[in-house]
Design an enzyme around this catalytic site. Structure first.
Site, PDB file in Angstrom:
ATOM      1  N   MET A 100       0.845  -1.199   0.000  1.00 22.90           N
ATOM      2  CA  MET A 100       0.000   0.000   0.000  1.00 22.90           C
ATOM      3  C   MET A 100       0.883   1.253   0.000  1.00 22.90           C
ATOM      4  SD  MET A 100      -3.478  -0.906   1.976  1.00 22.90           S
ATOM      5  CE  MET A 100      -2.906  -0.645   3.645  1.00 22.90           C
TER       6      MET A 100
ATOM      7  N   LEU B 284       6.763   3.029   1.463  1.00 22.96           N
ATOM      8  CA  LEU B 284       7.609   1.846   1.620  1.00 22.96           C
ATOM      9  C   LEU B 284       8.750   2.075   2.609  1.00 22.96           C
ATOM     10  CD1 LEU B 284       7.808   0.828  -2.158  1.00 22.96           C
ATOM     11  CD2 LEU B 284       6.115   0.164  -0.442  1.00 22.96           C
TER      12      LEU B 284
ATOM     13  N   GLY C  79      11.108  -2.973   5.472  1.00 22.21           N
ATOM     14  CA  GLY C  79      10.386  -4.251   5.405  1.00 22.21           C
ATOM     15  C   GLY C  79       9.951  -4.548   3.980  1.00 22.21           C
ATOM     16  N   HIS C  80       9.422  -3.530   3.285  1.00 20.66           N
ATOM     17  CA  HIS C  80       9.036  -3.720   1.880  1.00 20.66           C
ATOM     18  C   HIS C  80      10.271  -3.990   1.023  1.00 20.66           C
ATOM     19  CE1 HIS C  80       5.660  -1.007   3.294  1.00 20.66           C
ATOM     20  NE2 HIS C  80       4.999  -2.035   2.819  1.00 20.66           N
TER      21      HIS C  80
ATOM     22  N   ASP D  60       2.339  -9.246   9.045  1.00 16.78           N
ATOM     23  CA  ASP D  60       0.887  -9.408   8.894  1.00 16.78           C
ATOM     24  C   ASP D  60       0.587 -10.901   8.856  1.00 16.78           C
ATOM     25  OD1 ASP D  60       0.170  -6.583   8.648  1.00 16.78           O
ATOM     26  OD2 ASP D  60       1.373  -6.682   6.830  1.00 16.78           O
TER      27      ASP D  60
ATOM     28  N   VAL E 241      10.945  -7.149   9.418  1.00 16.14           N
ATOM     29  CA  VAL E 241      12.132  -6.299   9.611  1.00 16.14           C
ATOM     30  C   VAL E 241      11.809  -5.352  10.762  1.00 16.14           C
ATOM     31  CG1 VAL E 241      13.645  -4.581   8.541  1.00 16.14           C
ATOM     32  CG2 VAL E 241      12.770  -6.495   7.189  1.00 16.14           C
TER      33      VAL E 241
ATOM     34  N   MET F  75       8.753  -2.852  11.728  1.00 12.58           N
ATOM     35  CA  MET F  75       8.570  -1.763  10.758  1.00 12.58           C
ATOM     36  C   MET F  75       7.140  -1.776  10.239  1.00 12.58           C
ATOM     37  SD  MET F  75      11.688  -0.471   9.114  1.00 12.58           S
ATOM     38  CE  MET F  75      13.316  -0.519   9.811  1.00 12.58           C
ATOM     39  N   SER F  76       6.570  -0.586  10.141  1.00 15.66           N
ATOM     40  CA  SER F  76       5.210  -0.448   9.621  1.00 15.66           C
ATOM     41  C   SER F  76       5.068   0.958   9.061  1.00 15.66           C
ATOM     42  CB  SER F  76       4.209  -0.649  10.762  1.00 15.66           C
ATOM     43  OG  SER F  76       2.949  -0.112  10.412  1.00 15.66           O
TER      44      SER F  76
HETATM   45  O1  PAF Z   1      -0.157  -5.800   3.454  1.00 14.39           O
HETATM   46  C1  PAF Z   1      -0.580  -4.872   2.747  1.00 14.39           C
HETATM   47  O2  PAF Z   1       0.086  -3.869   2.532  1.00 14.39           O
HETATM   48  C2  PAF Z   1      -1.965  -4.974   2.122  1.00 14.39           C
HETATM   49  O3  PAF Z   1      -2.855  -5.599   2.978  1.00 14.39           O
HETATM   50  C3  PAF Z   1      -1.965  -5.659   0.737  1.00 14.39           C
HETATM   51  C4  PAF Z   1      -1.515  -7.114   0.827  1.00 14.39           C
HETATM   52  C5  PAF Z   1      -1.042  -4.895  -0.209  1.00 14.39           C
HETATM   53  C6  PAF Z   1      -3.361  -5.638   0.140  1.00 14.39           C
HETATM   54  O4  PAF Z   1      -3.842  -4.336  -0.016  1.00 14.39           O
END
Ligand code: PAF
Length: 299
Positions: free
Chosen positions: A30, A33, A36-37, A154, A180, A188-189
């Site tokens: 989403m 970033l 973690g991403h 998640d 991470v 991290m979020s």
């Molecule tokens: O984990 C996330 O960022 C969201 O739930 C996802 C998997 C991109 C779906 O919108």
């Protein structure tokens, strides 16, 4: 790296992947970033020839009183991180592309099984996992990836997505990447940006609580009660935390654990000054604070 916004451009990109006999990794996000991403994108780039990162703040997974409107966004920063981490495409559609009739009109939805969504975050976020499963199914259908990457932070979402891929027979390998953490252990979020300095201090209690539970699972006469009591003592000792749940569940079924012989995950959600945070640890995996405690000992 190319920024893609329309489904017609997706088809063009996909044609090139297929014609070249290349493999494709998908990293759904989403946006806003962080490291973690980055770990997800790098894992995809190591295993796949081409990588698409999707950036879409999905309205259908937010409840009416949640933070859809204020969710942090920074496309420019995200593009720079994607480029550095090895993405081939960034897919950043608008809502009308993902939900042609509108996000809030009746349309086909993917409803994950209630045994996976009834507890933990699902008990506090009605409809959330239907929104997640629906948008992830759309992304799988559009991009037809060979592998898709999701973060273990998640944890419940990963169980829902594994079930989605199996039940709807998407020919995609679901790859799960470890959480991470910040140097002090905080997971991290993108939502960490909401935390004031004081809330940031309190937020450390989540990973500390998981660490206490993880340690208790290793002690003599370890038990489910011992693990959850050790973790909840840390949360209780920290003021200003509204704990939504602290639960020890089976890694795959998410059913509450009766004893420690099955693979267990200790999961927690708490609201700190209006910001909802989640974290978890697999009891048979590494300590959530392994790096943080070493750093503390050194400093
Ligand atoms: O984990 C996330 O960022 C969201 O739930 C996802 C998997 C991109 C779906 O919108």
């Amino acid at each position: 790296m190319e920024l893609v916004r329309e489904t017609s451009e997706v088809r063009r990109a996909l044609d090139a992947v297929r014609r070249g006999g290349r493999t494709l990794g998908l990293v759904p996000t989403m946006g806003y970033l962080h490291a973690g991403h980055r770990a997800l994108i790098e894992a995809a780039a190591r295993a796949c020839d081409e990588v698409v990162v999707t950036i879409f703040v999905n309205p259908t997974q937010f409840g009416p009183r949640e933070d859809f409107g204020t969710y942090p966004r920074n496309l420019e920063g995200d593009l720079a991180l994607c480029l550095e981490a090895g993405a081939t495409w960034v897919f950043a559609p608008d809502t009308a592309t993902m939900y042609p009739g509108g996000a809030d009109v009746p349309a086909t939805r993917v409803v994950p099984p209630s045994n996976l969504t009834g507890g933990l975050c699902g008990a506090f976020r009605e409809g959330h996992f239907t929104g997640v499963a629906t948008v992830v199914a759309k992304l799988f259908a559009l991009w037809q990836p060979d592998r898709a990457y999701f973060g273990l932070k998640d944890f419940q979402q990963t169980a829902v997505i594994r079930a989605l891929a199996t039940d709807l027979m998407f020919p995609v390998l679901i790859e799960l990447v470890p959480t991470v953490r910040e140097p002090d252990g905080l997971a991290m979020s993108s939502r960490n940006v909401y935390l004031t300095t004081e809330a940031r201090g309190r937020a450390r209690a989540l990973s500390r609580a998981l660490e206490a539970g993880w340690q208790a699972a290793r002690g003599p006469g370890a038990s489910v009660k011992g693990v959850t009591s050790a973790a909840s003592a840390v949360l209780a000792a920290t003021g200003g935390l509204q704990v939504q749940y602290l639960a020890l569940v089976h890694r795959d079924t998410l059913a509450p654990l009766d004893d420690l012989s099955a693979p267990g995950v200790l999961a927690v959600a708490a609201v700190v000054e209006g910001t909802r945070l989640i974290d978890n640890v697999a009891l048979d995996g590494p300590s959530p604070l392994v790096g943080a405690l070493q750093r503390e000992a050194v400093s």
